[in-house]
Design a protein around this motif. Structure first.
Motif, PDB file in Angstrom:
ATOM      1  N   LYS A 164       5.720   2.760  -3.032  1.00 23.71           N
ATOM      2  CA  LYS A 164       5.122   3.509  -1.925  1.00 23.71           C
ATOM      3  C   LYS A 164       3.608   3.360  -1.886  1.00 23.71           C
ATOM      4  O   LYS A 164       3.008   3.443  -0.808  1.00 23.71           O
ATOM      5  N   CYS A 165       3.002   3.170  -3.056  1.00 27.41           N
ATOM      6  CA  CYS A 165       1.554   2.991  -3.098  1.00 27.41           C
ATOM      7  C   CYS A 165       1.106   1.771  -2.299  1.00 27.41           C
ATOM      8  O   CYS A 165      -0.040   1.689  -1.855  1.00 27.41           O
ATOM      9  N   GLN A 166       2.007   0.802  -2.114  1.00 26.97           N
ATOM     10  CA  GLN A 166       1.643  -0.435  -1.418  1.00 26.97           C
ATOM     11  C   GLN A 166       2.300  -0.562  -0.041  1.00 26.97           C
ATOM     12  O   GLN A 166       1.700  -1.081   0.889  1.00 26.97           O
ATOM     13  N   THR A 167       3.537  -0.090   0.080  1.00 24.83           N
ATOM     14  CA  THR A 167       4.267  -0.286   1.338  1.00 24.83           C
ATOM     15  C   THR A 167       3.779   0.626   2.460  1.00 24.83           C
ATOM     16  O   THR A 167       4.167   0.436   3.611  1.00 24.83           O
ATOM     17  N   THR A 168       2.944   1.605   2.153  1.00 24.39           N
ATOM     18  CA  THR A 168       2.395   2.467   3.211  1.00 24.39           C
ATOM     19  C   THR A 168       1.269   1.779   3.968  1.00 24.39           C
ATOM     20  O   THR A 168       0.854   2.265   5.026  1.00 24.39           O
ATOM     21  N   PHE A 169       0.777   0.646   3.465  1.00 18.43           N
ATOM     22  CA  PHE A 169      -0.292  -0.080   4.135  1.00 18.43           C
ATOM     23  C   PHE A 169       0.294  -0.969   5.241  1.00 18.43           C
ATOM     24  O   PHE A 169       1.334  -1.605   5.050  1.00 18.43           O
ATOM     25  N   PRO A 170      -0.360  -1.021   6.408  1.00 17.50           N
ATOM     26  CA  PRO A 170       0.215  -1.682   7.595  1.00 17.50           C
ATOM     27  C   PRO A 170       0.589  -3.153   7.407  1.00 17.50           C
ATOM     28  O   PRO A 170       1.560  -3.620   7.980  1.00 17.50           O
ATOM     29  N   HIS A 171      -0.186  -3.901   6.611  1.00 13.17           N
ATOM     30  CA  HIS A 171       0.084  -5.328   6.479  1.00 13.17           C
ATOM     31  C   HIS A 171       1.111  -5.657   5.390  1.00 13.17           C
ATOM     32  O   HIS A 171       1.474  -6.823   5.233  1.00 13.17           O
ATOM     33  N   CYS A 172       1.562  -4.665   4.658  1.00 21.35           N
ATOM     34  CA  CYS A 172       2.548  -4.904   3.601  1.00 21.35           C
ATOM     35  C   CYS A 172       3.959  -4.803   4.167  1.00 21.35           C
ATOM     36  O   CYS A 172       4.341  -3.786   4.747  1.00 21.35           O
ATOM     37  N   LEU A 173       4.752  -5.853   3.996  1.00 18.76           N
ATOM     38  CA  LEU A 173       6.109  -5.916   4.555  1.00 18.76           C
ATOM     39  C   LEU A 173       7.193  -5.742   3.496  1.00 18.76           C
ATOM     40  O   LEU A 173       8.372  -5.908   3.795  1.00 18.76           O
ATOM     41  N   ALA A 174       6.798  -5.411   2.280  1.00 18.96           N
ATOM     42  CA  ALA A 174       7.787  -5.210   1.213  1.00 18.96           C
ATOM     43  C   ALA A 174       8.595  -3.949   1.466  1.00 18.96           C
ATOM     44  O   ALA A 174       8.120  -3.000   2.090  1.00 18.96           O
ATOM     45  N   ARG A 175       9.827  -3.950   0.980  1.00 21.77           N
ATOM     46  CA  ARG A 175      10.690  -2.782   1.139  1.00 21.77           C
ATOM     47  C   ARG A 175      11.432  -2.502  -0.162  1.00 21.77           C
ATOM     48  O   ARG A 175      11.606  -3.377  -0.996  1.00 21.77           O
TER      49      ARG A 175
END
Length: 360
Positions: A164-175
């Motif tokens: 969640k620390c990374q996937t909340t950023f708009p350009h991150c497409l990880a799930r």
């Protein structure tokens, strides 16, 4: 009695001094790290966003991200960035950020895929946010898989928050991926040419950390496979099922797989025999059977001779040109009784292909 009390007081004083010294050192280290983190954030702000001539925006539908384009789609793959996130690692961290920014600005990829070990620090959640801020600053879409340094657990609150620390950023497409699969970060991204035509599917896998004894018992892990972890059967079943569903919708589908730890087959692809000579020693753990279904471009068997192979282009799911007439274990299994295994007077030239396993 008096001597004992004196010794006790000395011991307490020494213990107190040691504890106070340790508290001071750790406190000082924390302050220095905090100052270093603020300075690194300011340093990240100095980077500029990459300017793409023809940016492609992803869409999110039915739980999956997709890009649609009629031009070449460029993917940049990075791994083992190893952001330390501390004052001690600040110099190396800056070099890593500089290198990524330089490559992204030079190549202008449509997507950056990071295959694990992005961060090494003790406080990984803070470092993950900082790295995501960096990727947001350079303005490129990116996805990631977990490496062994991030995977402190198969599933759990630590890893979930790290996502969640990374996937909340708009350009991150990880799930996060399906809950019933091993780990997190099991997902895919489609590269479409049109609504009804697909170019590639990019599969991401959580390859774990170390092989646990429970996995060996549950999934009959061969003793030859040691230390680092591997893809689980649930993940391979998900891959096969997802690919079949995509084929029903789009027809033929070519896929790439991104993971941190290589398949066991690659670890044992070449090994030394008792005489120190290199020889094939492929461990059949089942993954290659899923990924590659004997899809060689050209496959030579026993007795092939007086042949010219030339001017070949394209893609194969296994070897482009395969020699299966040598005296290795696999070839002995395929040998025809009474026929020689010799291959001779063969010329190969002008081969320009891509393949899942190898070329020639």
């Amino acid at each position: 009695m008096f001597g004992r009390e004196t010794n006790m007081k000395k011991a307490l004083i020494i213990t107190g001094i040691v504890l106070a010294s340790l508290a001071f050192v750790f406190g000082l280290f924390a302050v220095v790290n905090q100052i270093g983190e603020k300075q690194m954030n300011k340093y990240i702000d100095t980077f500029s966003a990459v300017e793409l001539d023809d940016p492609i925006l992803p869409t999110f539908e039915n739980g999956e991200y997709s890009f649609t384009t009629d031009r070449e789609f460029k993917v940049m793959q990075l791994t083992d960035v190893h952001i330390g996130g501390s004052a001690v690692s600040a110099t190396d961290d800056k070099k890593a950020f500089n290198a990524i920014a330089a490559m992204v600005h030079a190549e202008k990829p449509d997507l950056v895929v990071l295959t694990g070990d992005i961060i090494l620090g003790k406080y990984q959640h803070f470092d993950a946010i900082q790295f995501a801020q960096f990727m947001e600053t350079i303005g490129v879409y990116w996805a990631f898989t977990f490496g062994n340094h991030e995977a402190r657990e198969e599933k759990g609150r630590f890893k979930e928050l790290l996502m969640k620390c990374q996937t909340t950023f708009p350009h991150c497409l990880a799930r996060q991926g399906r809950e019933d699969l091993f780990g997190y970060c099991n997902y895919y991204i489609n590269i479409l040419k049109s609504e009804n035509e697909i170019l590639k599917t990019l599969f991401m896998f959580d390859s774990g950390r170390d092989i646990l004894d429970e996995y060996r018992a549950e999934q009959n892990v061969p003793p030859e496979i040691g230390c680092y972890d591997y893809l689980k059967k649930s993940q391979m079943n998900w891959y096969e099922t997802s690919l079949e569903n995509l084929k029903k919708q789009y027809g033929d589908v070519k896929s790439f797989m991104y993971m941190h730890i290589p398949l066991p087959e690659y670890v044992h692809a070449f090994k030394e025999d008792e005489n120190g000579n290199l020889t094939r020693g492929l461990v059949r753990s089942g993954y290659a059977d899923v990924l590659v279904k004997n899809a060689d471009g050209i496959d030579w068997r026993q007795g092939c001779h007086d042949i010219i192979i030339e001017n070949i282009t394209g893609f194969t799911e296994d070897d482009s040109v395969a020699l299966t007439a040598l005296d290795w274990l696999l070839e002995r299994m395929l040998a025809v009784k009474g026929l020689t295994s010799d291959i001779y007077n063969v010329e190969i030239r002008n081969i320009s292909t891509s393949a899942f396993c190898s070329n020639v």
